[in-house]
Design a protein around this motif. Structure first.
Motif, PDB file in Angstrom:
ATOM      1  N   TYR A   1       0.802  -1.244   0.000  1.00 29.36           N
ATOM      2  CA  TYR A   1       0.000   0.000   0.000  1.00 29.36           C
ATOM      3  C   TYR A   1       0.826   1.281   0.000  1.00 29.36           C
ATOM      4  CZ  TYR A   1       1.178  -1.304   4.788  1.00 29.36           C
ATOM      5  OH  TYR A   1       1.850  -1.717   5.898  1.00 29.36           O
ATOM      6  N   CYS A   2       2.131   1.173   0.242  1.00 22.98           N
ATOM      7  CA  CYS A   2       2.885   2.368   0.633  1.00 22.98           C
ATOM      8  C   CYS A   2       3.760   2.926  -0.488  1.00 22.98           C
ATOM      9  CB  CYS A   2       3.746   2.019   1.844  1.00 22.98           C
ATOM     10  SG  CYS A   2       4.784   3.380   2.404  1.00 22.98           S
TER      11      CYS A   2
ATOM     12  N   SER B   1      10.631   7.076   9.754  1.00 27.78           N
ATOM     13  CA  SER B   1      11.329   6.823   8.483  1.00 27.78           C
ATOM     14  C   SER B   1      10.862   5.509   7.871  1.00 27.78           C
ATOM     15  CB  SER B   1      12.839   6.717   8.729  1.00 27.78           C
ATOM     16  OG  SER B   1      13.131   5.537   9.443  1.00 27.78           O
TER      17      SER B   1
ATOM     18  N   CYS C   1       9.425   5.770  15.222  1.00 28.19           N
ATOM     19  CA  CYS C   1       8.548   5.028  14.318  1.00 28.19           C
ATOM     20  C   CYS C   1       9.396   4.655  13.113  1.00 28.19           C
ATOM     21  CB  CYS C   1       7.354   5.900  13.928  1.00 28.19           C
ATOM     22  SG  CYS C   1       6.205   5.086  12.803  1.00 28.19           S
TER      23      CYS C   1
ATOM     24  N   LYS D   1       2.627   0.238  13.919  1.00 30.39           N
ATOM     25  CA  LYS D   1       1.232  -0.144  13.652  1.00 30.39           C
ATOM     26  C   LYS D   1       1.144  -1.621  13.276  1.00 30.39           C
ATOM     27  CE  LYS D   1      -1.316   2.865  11.390  1.00 30.39           C
ATOM     28  NZ  LYS D   1      -1.732   3.919  10.389  1.00 30.39           N
TER      29      LYS D   1
ATOM     30  N   GLU E   1      -1.217  -2.656  11.491  1.00 28.39           N
ATOM     31  CA  GLU E   1      -1.796  -2.448  10.148  1.00 28.39           C
ATOM     32  C   GLU E   1      -3.116  -3.183   9.930  1.00 28.39           C
ATOM     33  OE1 GLU E   1      -0.244  -0.038   8.973  1.00 28.39           O
ATOM     34  OE2 GLU E   1       1.902  -0.255   9.340  1.00 28.39           O
TER      35      GLU E   1
ATOM     36  N   ARG F   1       5.443  -9.204  13.879  1.00 31.26           N
ATOM     37  CA  ARG F   1       4.963  -7.870  14.233  1.00 31.26           C
ATOM     38  C   ARG F   1       4.526  -7.854  15.704  1.00 31.26           C
ATOM     39  NH1 ARG F   1       6.035  -3.623  10.864  1.00 31.26           N
ATOM     40  NH2 ARG F   1       4.465  -2.015  10.961  1.00 31.26           N
TER      41      ARG F   1
ATOM     42  N   MET G   1      -4.988   0.409   9.438  1.00 32.93           N
ATOM     43  CA  MET G   1      -5.562   1.207   8.361  1.00 32.93           C
ATOM     44  C   MET G   1      -6.993   0.748   8.130  1.00 32.93           C
ATOM     45  SD  MET G   1      -2.536   1.777   5.626  1.00 32.93           S
ATOM     46  CE  MET G   1      -1.680   0.278   6.017  1.00 32.93           C
TER      47      MET G   1
ATOM     48  N   PRO H   1      -7.290   6.177   7.607  1.00 33.43           N
ATOM     49  CA  PRO H   1      -7.774   5.558   6.363  1.00 33.43           C
ATOM     50  C   PRO H   1      -6.622   5.116   5.484  1.00 33.43           C
ATOM     51  CG  PRO H   1      -7.847   7.952   6.167  1.00 33.43           C
ATOM     52  CD  PRO H   1      -7.440   7.649   7.594  1.00 33.43           C
TER      53      PRO H   1
ATOM     54  N   ILE I   1      -5.137   5.197   1.974  1.00 28.37           N
ATOM     55  CA  ILE I   1      -5.300   6.062   0.798  1.00 28.37           C
ATOM     56  C   ILE I   1      -4.427   5.492  -0.317  1.00 28.37           C
ATOM     57  CG2 ILE I   1      -5.029   8.406  -0.108  1.00 28.37           C
ATOM     58  CD1 ILE I   1      -5.283   9.476   2.742  1.00 28.37           C
TER      59      ILE I   1
ATOM     60  N   ILE J   1       3.844   8.828   1.282  1.00 26.05           N
ATOM     61  CA  ILE J   1       3.323   7.482   1.540  1.00 26.05           C
ATOM     62  C   ILE J   1       1.998   7.292   0.807  1.00 26.05           C
ATOM     63  CG2 ILE J   1       4.552   7.037   3.674  1.00 26.05           C
ATOM     64  CD1 ILE J   1       2.473   8.075   5.313  1.00 26.05           C
TER      65      ILE J   1
HETATM   66  N1  SAM Z   1       8.367   2.225   8.041  1.00 26.98           N
HETATM   67  C1  SAM Z   1       7.759   2.317   9.320  1.00 26.98           C
HETATM   68  C2  SAM Z   1       6.636   1.334   9.456  1.00 26.98           C
HETATM   69  O1  SAM Z   1       6.140   0.844   8.445  1.00 26.98           O
HETATM   70  O2  SAM Z   1       6.266   1.060  10.611  1.00 26.98           O
HETATM   71  C3  SAM Z   1       7.228   3.718   9.636  1.00 26.98           C
HETATM   72  C4  SAM Z   1       6.836   4.584   8.474  1.00 26.98           C
HETATM   73  S1  SAM Z   1       5.371   4.071   7.631  1.00 26.98           S
HETATM   74  C5  SAM Z   1       5.315   5.192   6.281  1.00 26.98           C
HETATM   75  C6  SAM Z   1       4.105   4.706   8.748  1.00 26.98           C
HETATM   76  C7  SAM Z   1       2.689   4.274   8.479  1.00 26.98           C
HETATM   77  O3  SAM Z   1       2.249   4.778   7.237  1.00 26.98           O
HETATM   78  C8  SAM Z   1       2.449   2.793   8.359  1.00 26.98           C
HETATM   79  O4  SAM Z   1       2.343   2.215   9.624  1.00 26.98           O
HETATM   80  C9  SAM Z   1       1.148   2.735   7.555  1.00 26.98           C
HETATM   81  O5  SAM Z   1       0.034   2.491   8.393  1.00 26.98           O
HETATM   82  C10 SAM Z   1       1.039   4.130   6.968  1.00 26.98           C
HETATM   83  N2  SAM Z   1       0.796   4.090   5.520  1.00 26.98           N
HETATM   84  C11 SAM Z   1       1.617   3.620   4.571  1.00 26.98           C
HETATM   85  N3  SAM Z   1       1.024   3.704   3.352  1.00 26.98           N
HETATM   86  C12 SAM Z   1      -0.207   4.227   3.549  1.00 26.98           C
HETATM   87  C13 SAM Z   1      -1.308   4.538   2.690  1.00 26.98           C
HETATM   88  N4  SAM Z   1      -1.250   4.312   1.378  1.00 26.98           N
HETATM   89  N5  SAM Z   1      -2.420   5.076   3.242  1.00 26.98           N
HETATM   90  C14 SAM Z   1      -2.476   5.306   4.565  1.00 26.98           C
HETATM   91  N6  SAM Z   1      -1.483   5.022   5.426  1.00 26.98           N
HETATM   92  C15 SAM Z   1      -0.354   4.488   4.930  1.00 26.98           C
END
Ligand code: SAM
Ligand code: SF4
Ligand code: FES
Length: 349
Positions: free
Chosen positions: A69-70, A108, A137, A160, A162, A181, A200, A230, A232, A306
Motif C-alpha cells: 500500500y505504501c 522513516s 517510528c 502499527k 496495520e 509484528r 488502516m 484511512p 489512501i 506514503i
Molecule cells: N516504516 C515504518 C513502518 O512501516 O512502521 C514507519 C513509516 S510508515 C510510512 C508509517 C505508516 O504509514 C504505516 O504504519 C502505515 O500504516 C502508513 N501508511 C503507509 N502507506 C499508507 C497509505 N497508502 N495510506 C495510509 N497510510 C499508509
C-alpha cells in the motif's frame, strides 16, 4: 439495541466482537451521531479538553520493505529518496521545541543505513539538548536495537499492526509476518516503551469484522496509543487502483476505539485530514485527542509521499503550528502543555 450497546460500551468499555460489529454499523444518521457523541463524552471524561501535539520529522524515505500500500516501498523507483543529515534533524527538533512541541516523533522507512549507533546518536543529542519526549517510528528492528534506542532515551515506539487479519497482513507485506509484528510489540512493552499500534481502515479485502478485531487486538495488547487512519491508495503501488478508506468509516472505528479504550491516546491522523479539509477536527470530536503536525524541513516533505495529496506538503513548521492551534481552538479545545505521556501510566503506578 444500538442505543443500549453504545451506552454499555460508554459505561463499561467492553463489547463482544459481535456487539462491536453491530456498533460499527449505525443504521441511520441518528445512530451515527449518538456513537460520535458518546465517544466524545468518554474522551472528555478520561482525557479532558487537551489535545497533545507531536511534531513529526520524516527523516528518511528510504525503505527496504515492499508493503503493497505504501508509496515509500523499495520497488517504487519513481520517488526521489533522501536522508536528512543529522544536523538538520537536530535543527528541526530544536525549531519544534521553540514552537512549543513537547514530543518529537522520528519516523522513516525501514532504512538499515541507520544502525543503532547512528540512531542512538540522534536520540541522545535531542534528549541532551531539549526537554522533550521522543517517539520512534522506524519499523521492525532487533530486540537489541530496541534496547539501545530505549537506553539512548527514546520514550515511545509506534509500530502499527496495520491489520489484525493475519491472512490479509501476509498478503500486504511480502517477506513479513504478523507473528513477528506482534512479538515486536511485546518486546517494546517489555523494554518499557509507551507503545502505539494501529491499523488502516478500508484496506482491500478488509471486512467490518476485521476492524472489530483491530480494536479488540489493541485493547488486549493494552496499547498506550492507537494510530487509526484511512488507507489512501497510491498510484505507484500495486494497490493504486483500490478504493481506499472513507472518512465516515474511519470516524466510526475511531469512536468505537475510544469507547473501548478510554485512556488510549488517539491521533486525528494526517491521513484523515487528507480525506477532508476538516477531517482532523471531526476526528477530534469523536474520540481523538492527539495531532501530529509535520515538522520535517519543507524541502524534503513532498518526497515523503506514503500516499498522494498529503496535507501540509508546502507549509513551513511555523505555519502548521499556527494552523493546528486555530483548528483546535475553533472546536473549543486546548493545546496541552505537558509531555503527553501515556494516560495509562498514572493508572499503572
Ligand atoms: N516504516 C515504518 C513502518 O512501516 O512502521 C514507519 C513509516 S510508515 C510510512 C508509517 C505508516 O504509514 C504505516 O504504519 C502505515 O500504516 C502508513 N501508511 C503507509 N502507506 C499508507 C497509505 N497508502 N495510506 C495510509 N497510510 C499508509
Ligand atoms: Fe516501508 Fe513502512 Fe512504507 Fe512499509 S509502510 S513500505 S515499512 S515505509
Ligand atoms: Fe499544516 Fe494546517 S497543519 S497547514
Amino acid at each position: 439495541k444500538f442505543k443500549s450497546l453504545v451506552a454499555k460500551a460508554a459505561e463499561w468499555h467492553e463489547l463482544t466482537k459481535e456487539e462491536l460489529i453491530y456498533v460499527l454499523q449505525p443504521e441511520d444518521h441518528k445512530e451515527r451521531e449518538l456513537l460520535f457523541k458518546k465517544a466524545d463524552e468518554v474522551r472528555q471524561n478520561y482525557c479532558g479538553s487537551d489535545v497533545h501535539l507531536r511534531g513529526i520529522i520524516e527523516f528518511s524515505n528510504i525503505c527496504e520493505r515492499n508493503c503493497l500500500y505504501c508509496g515509500l516501498r523499495g520497488d517504487n523507483k519513481r520517488l526521489n529518496r533522501y536522508r536528512i543529515p543529522e544536523e538538520e534533524i537536530l535543527e528541526a527538533a530544536a525549531g519544534a521545541y521553540r514552537l512549543g512541541y513537547k514530543t518529537i516523533v522520528l519516523q522513516s522507512g525501514e532504512d538499515s543505513w541507520y544502525t543503532a549507533d547512528r540512531l542512538c546518536s540522534i536520540i541522545r543529542k535531542i534528549k541532551e539538548g531539549l526537554d522533550v519526549a521522543i517517539t520512534l517510528c522506524v519499523g521492525e528492528r532487533t530486540y537489541e536495537d530496541y534496547r539501545e534506542f530505549r537506553n539512548a532515551g527514546a520514550d515511545r515506539y509506534l509500530l502499527k499492526h496495520e491489520t489484525a487479519n493475519g491472512a490479509l497482513y501476509t498478503r500486504l507485506h511480502p517477506g513479513m509476518s504478523f507473528r513477528a509484528r506482534i512479538s515486536r510489540l511485546e518486546w517494546l512493552k517489555e523494554l518499557g516503551y509507551q507503545v502505539g499500534a494501529g491499523n488502516m481502515v478500508g484496506l482491500p479485502g478488509q471486512t467490518i469484522a476485521d476492524l472489530a478485531d483491530d480494536i479488540l487486538f489493541m485493547k488486549r495488547m493494552d496499547v498506550d496509543m492507537a494510530g487509526i487512519g484511512p488507507f489512501i491508495p497510491h498510484g505507484n503501488t500495486p494497490l493504486g487502483k483500490a478504493s481506499g478508506g472513507t472518512l465516515d468509516l474511519t470516524l466510526r472505528v475511531l469512536a468505537c476505539a475510544r469507547l473501548l479504550m478510554p485512556l488510549v491516546h488517539l491521533p486525528a491522523t494526517t491521513a484523515v485530514g487528507t480525506l477532508h479539509p476538516y477531517g482532523r477536527e471531526k476526528a477530534l470530536q469523536c474520540g481523538a485527542n492527539v495531532v501530529m503536525p509535520n515538522i520535517t524541513p519543507s524541502r524534503y516533505r513532498k518526497d515523503y509521499e506514503i500516499y498522494p495529496n498529503k496535507i501540509c506538503v508546502n507549509e513551513e513548521p511555523e505555519r502548521c503550528r499556527g494552523c493546528i492551534q486555530n483548528r483546535i481552538s475553533s472546536i473549543g479545545r486546548t493545546v496541552a502543555s505537558d509531555y503527553g505521556h501515556s494516560l495509562k501510566l498514572k493508572v499503572r503506578h
